[in-house]
Scaffold this motif. Structure first.
Motif, PDB file in Angstrom:
ATOM      1  N   PRO A   1      44.710  43.594  59.146  1.00  0.00           N
ATOM      2  CA  PRO A   1      44.161  42.680  58.139  1.00  0.00           C
ATOM      3  C   PRO A   1      43.663  43.416  56.894  1.00  0.00           C
ATOM      4  CG  PRO A   1      42.545  43.029  59.865  1.00  0.00           C
ATOM      5  CD  PRO A   1      43.792  43.755  60.295  1.00  0.00           C
ATOM      6  N   LEU A   2      43.677  42.715  55.771  1.00  0.00           N
ATOM      7  CA  LEU A   2      43.071  43.234  54.546  1.00  0.00           C
ATOM      8  C   LEU A   2      41.557  43.168  54.670  1.00  0.00           C
ATOM      9  CD1 LEU A   2      45.680  41.165  52.970  1.00  0.00           C
ATOM     10  CD2 LEU A   2      45.235  43.278  51.759  1.00  0.00           C
ATOM     11  N   PHE A   3      40.861  43.912  53.803  1.00  0.00           N
ATOM     12  CA  PHE A   3      39.392  43.902  53.848  1.00  0.00           C
ATOM     13  C   PHE A   3      38.858  42.689  53.077  1.00  0.00           C
ATOM     14  CE2 PHE A   3      35.914  47.231  54.575  1.00  0.00           C
ATOM     15  CZ  PHE A   3      34.927  46.271  54.676  1.00  0.00           C
ATOM     16  N   LEU A   4      39.099  42.635  51.779  1.00  0.00           N
ATOM     17  CA  LEU A   4      38.579  41.541  50.942  1.00  0.00           C
ATOM     18  C   LEU A   4      39.735  40.916  50.183  1.00  0.00           C
ATOM     19  CD1 LEU A   4      36.572  39.848  49.283  1.00  0.00           C
ATOM     20  CD2 LEU A   4      36.145  41.860  47.874  1.00  0.00           C
ATOM     21  N   GLU A   5      39.939  39.616  50.375  1.00  0.00           N
ATOM     22  CA  GLU A   5      41.064  38.951  49.712  1.00  0.00           C
ATOM     23  C   GLU A   5      40.672  37.590  49.144  1.00  0.00           C
ATOM     24  OE1 GLU A   5      45.651  38.826  50.696  1.00  0.00           O
ATOM     25  OE2 GLU A   5      44.586  37.358  51.943  1.00  0.00           O
ATOM     26  N   PRO A   6      40.485  37.514  47.812  1.00  0.00           N
ATOM     27  CA  PRO A   6      40.417  36.205  47.158  1.00  0.00           C
ATOM     28  C   PRO A   6      41.854  35.718  46.910  1.00  0.00           C
ATOM     29  CG  PRO A   6      39.271  37.928  45.899  1.00  0.00           C
ATOM     30  CD  PRO A   6      40.183  38.593  46.879  1.00  0.00           C
ATOM     31  N   PHE A   7      42.262  34.639  47.553  1.00  0.00           N
ATOM     32  CA  PHE A   7      43.639  34.143  47.506  1.00  0.00           C
ATOM     33  C   PHE A   7      43.655  32.842  46.709  1.00  0.00           C
ATOM     34  CE2 PHE A   7      47.690  34.588  50.086  1.00  0.00           C
ATOM     35  CZ  PHE A   7      48.407  33.627  49.373  1.00  0.00           C
ATOM     36  N   GLU A   8      44.368  32.839  45.585  1.00  0.00           N
ATOM     37  CA  GLU A   8      44.430  31.671  44.688  1.00  0.00           C
ATOM     38  C   GLU A   8      43.023  31.215  44.297  1.00  0.00           C
ATOM     39  OE1 GLU A   8      46.937  28.552  46.215  1.00  0.00           O
ATOM     40  OE2 GLU A   8      48.650  29.902  46.468  1.00  0.00           O
ATOM     41  N   CYS A   9      42.221  32.165  43.848  1.00  0.00           N
ATOM     42  CA  CYS A   9      40.847  31.870  43.440  1.00  0.00           C
ATOM     43  C   CYS A   9      40.686  32.043  41.934  1.00  0.00           C
ATOM     44  CB  CYS A   9      39.873  32.780  44.172  1.00  0.00           C
ATOM     45  SG  CYS A   9      39.755  32.435  45.945  1.00  0.00           S
ATOM     46  N   GLU A  10      39.603  31.488  41.416  1.00  0.00           N
ATOM     47  CA  GLU A  10      39.310  31.566  39.979  1.00  0.00           C
ATOM     48  C   GLU A  10      37.836  31.907  39.779  1.00  0.00           C
ATOM     49  OE1 GLU A  10      39.908  28.859  35.915  1.00  0.00           O
ATOM     50  OE2 GLU A  10      40.482  28.079  37.881  1.00  0.00           O
ATOM     51  N   ASN A  11      37.585  32.798  38.820  1.00  0.00           N
ATOM     52  CA  ASN A  11      36.226  33.240  38.500  1.00  0.00           C
ATOM     53  C   ASN A  11      35.590  33.943  39.702  1.00  0.00           C
ATOM     54  OD1 ASN A  11      36.826  31.799  36.195  1.00  0.00           O
ATOM     55  ND2 ASN A  11      35.446  30.099  36.655  1.00  0.00           N
ATOM     56  N   VAL A  12      36.031  35.186  39.890  1.00  0.00           N
ATOM     57  CA  VAL A  12      35.612  35.987  41.039  1.00  0.00           C
ATOM     58  C   VAL A  12      34.824  37.199  40.534  1.00  0.00           C
ATOM     59  CG1 VAL A  12      36.398  37.362  43.011  1.00  0.00           C
ATOM     60  CG2 VAL A  12      37.677  35.302  42.332  1.00  0.00           C
ATOM     61  N   LEU A  13      33.677  37.455  41.152  1.00  0.00           N
ATOM     62  CA  LEU A  13      32.863  38.625  40.812  1.00  0.00           C
ATOM     63  C   LEU A  13      32.612  39.443  42.067  1.00  0.00           C
ATOM     64  CD1 LEU A  13      30.995  40.310  38.941  1.00  0.00           C
ATOM     65  CD2 LEU A  13      29.154  38.709  39.537  1.00  0.00           C
ATOM     66  N   ILE A  14      32.931  40.736  41.997  1.00  0.00           N
ATOM     67  CA  ILE A  14      32.630  41.677  43.077  1.00  0.00           C
ATOM     68  C   ILE A  14      31.843  42.806  42.419  1.00  0.00           C
ATOM     69  CG2 ILE A  14      33.580  43.122  44.905  1.00  0.00           C
ATOM     70  CD1 ILE A  14      36.247  41.399  44.405  1.00  0.00           C
ATOM     71  N   SER A  15      30.569  42.953  42.760  1.00  0.00           N
ATOM     72  CA  SER A  15      29.708  43.832  41.970  1.00  0.00           C
ATOM     73  C   SER A  15      28.729  44.609  42.844  1.00  0.00           C
ATOM     74  CB  SER A  15      28.928  42.995  40.953  1.00  0.00           C
ATOM     75  OG  SER A  15      28.009  43.789  40.239  1.00  0.00           O
ATOM     76  N   GLY A  16      28.698  45.934  42.646  1.00  0.00           N
ATOM     77  CA  GLY A  16      27.632  46.767  43.175  1.00  0.00           C
ATOM     78  C   GLY A  16      27.783  47.247  44.599  1.00  0.00           C
TER      79      GLY A  16
END
Length: 485
Positions: free
Chosen positions: A233-248
């Motif tokens: 499996p992948l670790f982090l997957e936003p699939f067909e998402c909009e306005n995504v923030l991954i921070s810090g």
């Protein structure tokens, strides 16, 4: 009298000729100035476009409401499975209109986390989320992807499907707990724990089966893997998402690719640390995605630090969404197969990539900028801009472009790749490794318009090896102290 008239005419002609020459010189000077100004205007407009992309990306905002996972039954002992607590906290946050799901200091074991719209999963400093080693916890299968091919497989450790306004923030750590005893042996390599006779991804029921389904156009919902198969499996997957923030946050011990925004728009990865040296542990792989900013991050990985992708073979041509408008800035790349890479899953194409103010330095970094494809992938790469890059050390090449990637695995087909408009400016390399420039194009489709401006590359064994490419445009560039022309 005639002599006076002749003398007057002679001097008049000289004056006219002199004036004409002066005007001609002025015109030439103006044209030269105009050309320089035009170049400056073009350069400024390129980086203004990068600024415009950054400005257009929406940073999600959330209501000022907190949901502590400990209020939903989570226990910070590193042993209790908190999957239900995470699920309940996220559901409550979502139903209330959004807010922040808070993970306090401590160790929290869980299965996969599925995010919902308007939810910010926030890890406090000292918080560590440990993902379960029990593979059954990642079932039922979900719509995901493996090496550029969509399928139904084990859930990514953190997953969001068709959600809007989501975030993962804070100063804590996500620990995938992958190791030579868990997930990694499935890659088939002895150094990652695989032993002879163990099942692995190259077995007929795994990757070969998936790729045949890809070639045959089998619907994604019929490409069912998961239990009984060995595709990590992948670790982090936003699939067909909009306005995504991954921070810090920090990611470590990933089963497979780490951050994989797929078919997503308006994505920010800011101040993230990826420190994961497992097989295929790419740091951040935007795929079929646009308007992406990757900034202020540290990548120390077992594979490419950043790899921009757009589908493998038939899947890429079926989806037909290029990855575009991607800005990478102020990042540090350490170990990895490449610093910023395009490919090899690239069949839908990549364009408008801007890399600036980055630092790459490790004896275990193979290349700085890399483009890889072949005639099975096809696709295009165009309008790639790199500026203000400092490279301490790379093993193989500062710039590598390869249109014969994987040829020893019979990866030849009928889809000729196209690569053009590659710009490197203000690049300094202390130790360039084997090659300064390594380009292997195709006779039928040469690499076009590669440009080096204000580039200094030191200590390379071979200045350049270039096949089937237009003449490289050098301006104020030295390799091994040799002026390039």
């Amino acid at each position: 009298m005639k002599f006076i008239k002749f003398t007057s005419l002679f001097f008049f002609t000289l004056i006219m000729l002199f004036s004409s020459c002066k005007e001609q010189k002025k015109t030439i000077a103006k044209e030269s100035d105009s050309e320089e100004n035009q170049n400056e205007i073009v350069e400024n407009s390129v980086w203004e476009k990068a600024d415009q992309i950054v400005s257009s990306i929406v940073i999600p905002q959330f209501p000022d409401k907190d949901f502590l996972i400990t209020d939903f039954g989570a226990v910070a002992d590193g042993k209790t499975n908190n999957s239900v607590a995470f699920k309940k906290a996220i559901a409550a946050c979502y139903k209330s209109g959004g807010g922040k799901v808070i993970v306090p200091e401590g160790k929290y074991l869980t299965g996969p986390i599925h995010l919902k719209s308007n939810v910010n999963l926030h890890l406090k400093e000292g918080a560590e989320v440990l993902f379960s080693k029990n593979k059954a916890d990642y079932l039922p299968v979900v719509h995901t992807s493996y090496e550029g091919v969509e399928l139904m497989n084990y859930s990514p450790l953190i997953y969001a499907y068709q959600q809007k306004n989501i975030a993962i923030t804070g100063k804590g750590t996500f620990n995938g707990q992958a190791s030579n005893e868990n997930w990694w042996p499935w890659c088939g390599a002895e150094r990652y724990g695989h032993k002879e006779g163990m099942a692995q991804q190259k077995d007929e029921a795994n990757l070969p089966a998936l790729r045949k389904m890809n070639e045959a156009g089998v619907p994604v919902n019929e490409r069912v893997f998961g239990e009984g198969h060995q595709l990590r499996p992948l670790f982090l997957e936003p699939f067909e998402c909009e306005n995504v923030l991954i921070s810090g946050v920090t990611f470590t011990n990933a089963p497979f690719w780490v951050i994989h925004p797929i078919k997503s728009n308006s994505v920010t990865v800011d101040g993230v640390t990826v420190n994961s040296h497992g097989p295929n542990n790419d740091g951040c792989d935007p795929e079929y995605s646009k308007n992406v900013r990757i900034a202020n991050c540290l990548f120390n990985t077992g594979d490419d630090c950043i790899a921009i992708k757009s589908g493998r073979n038939e899947d890429g041509r079926r989806v037909a969404i290029p990855s575009e408008n991607i800005v990478i800035e102020n990042c540090v790349m350490k170990d990895g197969h490449g610093g910023v890479v395009m490919g090899s899953e690239i069949s839908a194409g990549v364009r408008n990539v801007f890399v600036r103010d980055c630092k790459m330095d490790s004896p275990n970094l193979d290349r700085a900028i890399r483009i890889k494809t072949n005639t099975l992938r096809g696709g295009f790469v165009e309008d790639i801009y790199v500026k203000d890059l400092w490279v301490g050390s790379v093993k193989e090449a500062v710039l590598k472009i390869n249109t014969h990637y994987g040829i020893y695995d019979n990866q030849e087909g009928e889809f000729m790749p196209s690569i053009k408009n590659i710009y490197l400016e203000n690049v300094t390399v202390k130790n360039g490794g084997k090659y300064g420039i390594l380009i292997t194009g195709r006779e039928e489709s040469p690499v076009k318009n590669v440009n080096f401006t204000n580039v200094v590359i030191n200590d390379v064994k071979e200045i350049q090896s270039v096949e089937h490419a237009e003449k490289i445009n050098f301006k104020n560039t030295k390799i091994n102290n040799q002026e390039m022309k």
